[in-house]
Design a protein around this motif. Structure first.
Motif, PDB file in Angstrom:
ATOM      1  N   ASN A 115       0.847  -1.199   0.000  1.00 20.85           N
ATOM      2  CA  ASN A 115       0.000   0.000   0.000  1.00 20.85           C
ATOM      3  C   ASN A 115       0.885   1.251   0.000  1.00 20.85           C
ATOM      4  OD1 ASN A 115      -2.494  -1.403   0.094  1.00 20.85           O
ATOM      5  ND2 ASN A 115      -2.265  -1.696   2.292  1.00 20.85           N
ATOM      6  N   TYR A 116       1.258   1.703  -1.207  1.00 25.46           N
ATOM      7  CA  TYR A 116       2.162   2.850  -1.346  1.00 25.46           C
ATOM      8  C   TYR A 116       1.361   4.148  -1.398  1.00 25.46           C
ATOM      9  CZ  TYR A 116       5.263  -0.964  -2.741  1.00 25.46           C
ATOM     10  OH  TYR A 116       5.975  -2.133  -2.788  1.00 25.46           O
ATOM     11  N   LEU A 117       1.861   5.175  -0.709  1.00 29.54           N
ATOM     12  CA  LEU A 117       1.147   6.442  -0.576  1.00 29.54           C
ATOM     13  C   LEU A 117       1.570   7.498  -1.588  1.00 29.54           C
ATOM     14  CD1 LEU A 117       1.198   6.694   3.335  1.00 29.54           C
ATOM     15  CD2 LEU A 117      -0.682   5.913   1.874  1.00 29.54           C
TER      16      LEU A 117
ATOM     17  N   VAL B 196      -8.861   1.542   0.424  1.00 33.49           N
ATOM     18  CA  VAL B 196      -9.226   2.830   1.011  1.00 33.49           C
ATOM     19  C   VAL B 196      -8.753   2.832   2.461  1.00 33.49           C
ATOM     20  CG1 VAL B 196     -11.080   4.431   1.586  1.00 33.49           C
ATOM     21  CG2 VAL B 196     -11.228   3.035  -0.495  1.00 33.49           C
ATOM     22  N   ILE B 197      -7.894   3.793   2.773  1.00 33.06           N
ATOM     23  CA  ILE B 197      -7.341   3.924   4.117  1.00 33.06           C
ATOM     24  C   ILE B 197      -8.075   5.043   4.843  1.00 33.06           C
ATOM     25  CG2 ILE B 197      -5.278   4.545   5.432  1.00 33.06           C
ATOM     26  CD1 ILE B 197      -3.628   3.354   3.125  1.00 33.06           C
ATOM     27  N   VAL B 198      -8.511   4.781   6.065  1.00 38.38           N
ATOM     28  CA  VAL B 198      -9.127   5.800   6.913  1.00 38.38           C
ATOM     29  C   VAL B 198      -8.161   6.110   8.047  1.00 38.38           C
ATOM     30  CG1 VAL B 198     -11.097   6.417   8.353  1.00 38.38           C
ATOM     31  CG2 VAL B 198     -11.425   4.925   6.372  1.00 38.38           C
ATOM     32  N   SER B 199      -7.778   7.381   8.151  1.00 40.87           N
ATOM     33  CA  SER B 199      -6.826   7.801   9.184  1.00 40.87           C
ATOM     34  C   SER B 199      -7.498   8.749  10.166  1.00 40.87           C
ATOM     35  CB  SER B 199      -5.609   8.492   8.564  1.00 40.87           C
ATOM     36  OG  SER B 199      -4.918   7.622   7.686  1.00 40.87           O
TER      37      SER B 199
ATOM     38  N   LEU C  13      -9.291  10.211   4.132  1.00 36.39           N
ATOM     39  CA  LEU C  13      -9.131   8.992   3.349  1.00 36.39           C
ATOM     40  C   LEU C  13      -7.865   9.057   2.510  1.00 36.39           C
ATOM     41  CD1 LEU C  13     -12.769   8.635   1.914  1.00 36.39           C
ATOM     42  CD2 LEU C  13     -11.894   7.753   4.083  1.00 36.39           C
ATOM     43  N   HIS C  14      -7.378   7.898   2.122  1.00 39.50           N
ATOM     44  CA  HIS C  14      -6.342   7.800   1.090  1.00 39.50           C
ATOM     45  C   HIS C  14      -6.715   6.613   0.217  1.00 39.50           C
ATOM     46  CE1 HIS C  14      -2.152   9.001  -0.178  1.00 39.50           C
ATOM     47  NE2 HIS C  14      -2.432   7.982  -0.979  1.00 39.50           N
ATOM     48  N   ILE C  15      -6.956   6.883  -1.066  1.00 39.45           N
ATOM     49  CA  ILE C  15      -7.346   5.828  -2.008  1.00 39.45           C
ATOM     50  C   ILE C  15      -6.093   5.324  -2.701  1.00 39.45           C
ATOM     51  CG2 ILE C  15      -8.741   5.251  -4.012  1.00 39.45           C
ATOM     52  CD1 ILE C  15     -10.566   7.591  -3.287  1.00 39.45           C
TER      53      ILE C  15
END
Length: 455
Positions: A289-291, A390-393, A439-441
């Protein structure tokens, strides 16, 4: 006094808080004590003594019950580690009162005592405490300590929870002062995972090299760690640079030569061509999971309980250098009250709702949804399928930490469990930061082996 109404004509009178207070006084004053607990370190440098009551100890701890039955003195001598001696007063108070207050750095010692003396409720409570406080503990390095302790104690649940948190927040772990203290076992457990959340594979390699230099482990550990890096996920220009400036790669070049060679082949050949000869589904070719921008986009949704939101972004078609110039455009739709098509009301030509649906409580099925679809023709995706993440921070102690990660496949437009059971109307929700949803998709392209691999 607390009076609670129960069934008609009956009530419950509760003085439990007063009873707890009298039990605590009993411990503090030692009234009617029939056993003296002397708790000291193995070397005898530190000791504490408590006037206790055999009945209370035996009721709370089967281990104490056995020890008290077989004692031949009014003094029970207990040898504990220094950290356990320091918190034994909290532990003994729990046996009398059923509660305790603690700091994060006391959790392990108290868990040791609860485990040793068979106080299962306290043991489970401390495991839950550590599991729920991972975000707050991350900055001080306690999560790493809790993982190492859980591994040694055989607490698989706590171990898995800590490992998941470290995997989802690996970038901050790599930058922390506690990274060099990570054990070789934890290091390898992290390197083997595909769900690591971090900036890039290059960041992982640099963190690994720093750990190797700091710890100077045996050669086999170094070789195993270096072979767990997914070099194919590093652009060719960065791979060339690594070969030139990395002392660790230069020293162990023979151990990873085949991986580097295969990675350069991966970047130079068409994925369809490569898939004829190699298994492109092996871990070397699977992205984490690269940002960075090539893989997705961050998305902050203000007031997420109000209206639908949408955004458009681009990602690289695939991780191969062969696809570096190819882009896929994506549309993302967020809705706080999305209703699936099969549950939406249907109307006839006169505008009236069908009777069969008019009685269905379909609105209750509406909940937050995120839908991610490509605008590019699928004909251009030959040999590639996409995993969407989908990342929720949420913000903890001035930094964002990953709260949850949702994954869904190319064949589905939406994540079925996305924010399930989350009430976005509550601004204090654990999923929100200052009322906003962070979020980060991430789009993870995976190449498919279309033709049988030649042996």
């Amino acid at each position: 006094m607390k009076l609670e109404a129960k069934l008609e004509g009956s009530s419950v009178i509760s003085h439990s808080q007063g009873l707890v207070g009298r039990l605590e006084t009993l411990l503090l004053q030692g009234n009617s004590s029939d056993v003296s607990l002397r708790v000291e370190t193995v070397d005898g440098d530190e000791a504490k003594q408590f006037q206790a009551h055999a009945l209370v100890l035996s009721l709370q701890s089967p281990v104490f019950g056995f020890m008290l039955q077989n004692r031949n003195s009014s003094i029970l001598l207990l040898h504990e580690s220094q950290d356990c001696v320091a918190v034994f007063d909290k532990f003994i108070r729990y046996l009398y009162c059923g509660e305790l207050s603690l700091h994060m750095d006391q959790a392990i010692a108290l868990h040791k005592l609860a485990t040793k003396y068979g106080v299962s409720d306290l043991q489970q409570g401390l495991t839950e405490y550590m599991s729920l406080n991972l975000a707050g503990a991350s900055g001080s390095g306690h999560v790493v300590d809790w993982y190492e302790y859980a591994a040694a104690a055989g607490d698989e649940g706590l171990k898995a929870t800590c490992l998941q948190f470290l995997s989802w927040n690996l970038s901050s772990v790599l930058r922390s002062a506690h990274w060099p203290s990570v054990s070789a076992e934890l290091l390898m457990a992290l390197l083997r995972r595909s769900d690591l959340v971090l900036q890039s594979e290059l960041e992982l390699f640099e963190g690994l090299e720093a750990w190797l230099v700091q710890n100077d482990p045996e050669s086999l550990t170094v070789e195993n760690a270096l072979r767990a890096v997914r070099y194919a996920m590093i652009p060719p220009r960065e791979l060339f640079r690594l070969q030139r400036r990395s002392h660790m790669l230069a020293r162990y070049q023979e151990s990873v030569r085949d991986l580097l060679f295969l990675s350069f082949q991966f970047h130079s050949a068409s994925p369809l061509q490569l898939a004829k000869f190699f298994d492109v589904n092996c871990s070397l070719f699977v992205p984490r999971n690269y940002l960075t921008a090539s893989w997705g986009t961050p998305w902050v949704i203000n007031s997420p309980a109000r209206d639908d939101r949408s955004t458009t972004f681009q990602t690289q078609l695939g991780p191969s250098g062969h696809d570096e110039g190819k882009r896929v455009t994506w549309n993302a739709l967020f809705s706080p009250r999305w209703l699936p098509l099969n549950l939406r009301p249907m109307y006839n030509e006169q505008g009236a709702m069908h009777q069969s649906q008019s009685v269905q409580p379909s609105v209750s099925a509406a909940r937050p949804r995120i839908i991610i679809t490509p605008t590019t023709s699928s004909a251009e995706f030959a040999g590639v399928h996409f995993q969407k993440t989908v990342i929720v921070s949420t913000r903890q102690q001035s930094q964002l930490v990953v709260h949850h990660v949702y994954n869904f496949h190319q064949s589905t437009e939406e994540a079925g469990d996305f924010l399930a059971h989350v009430d976005l109307q509550q601004r204090t929700s654990e999923y929100l930061t200052d009322g906003s949803l962070h979020l980060h998709i991430i789009i993870k392209p995976l190449y498919q082996t279309l033709i049988a691999i030649k042996k």
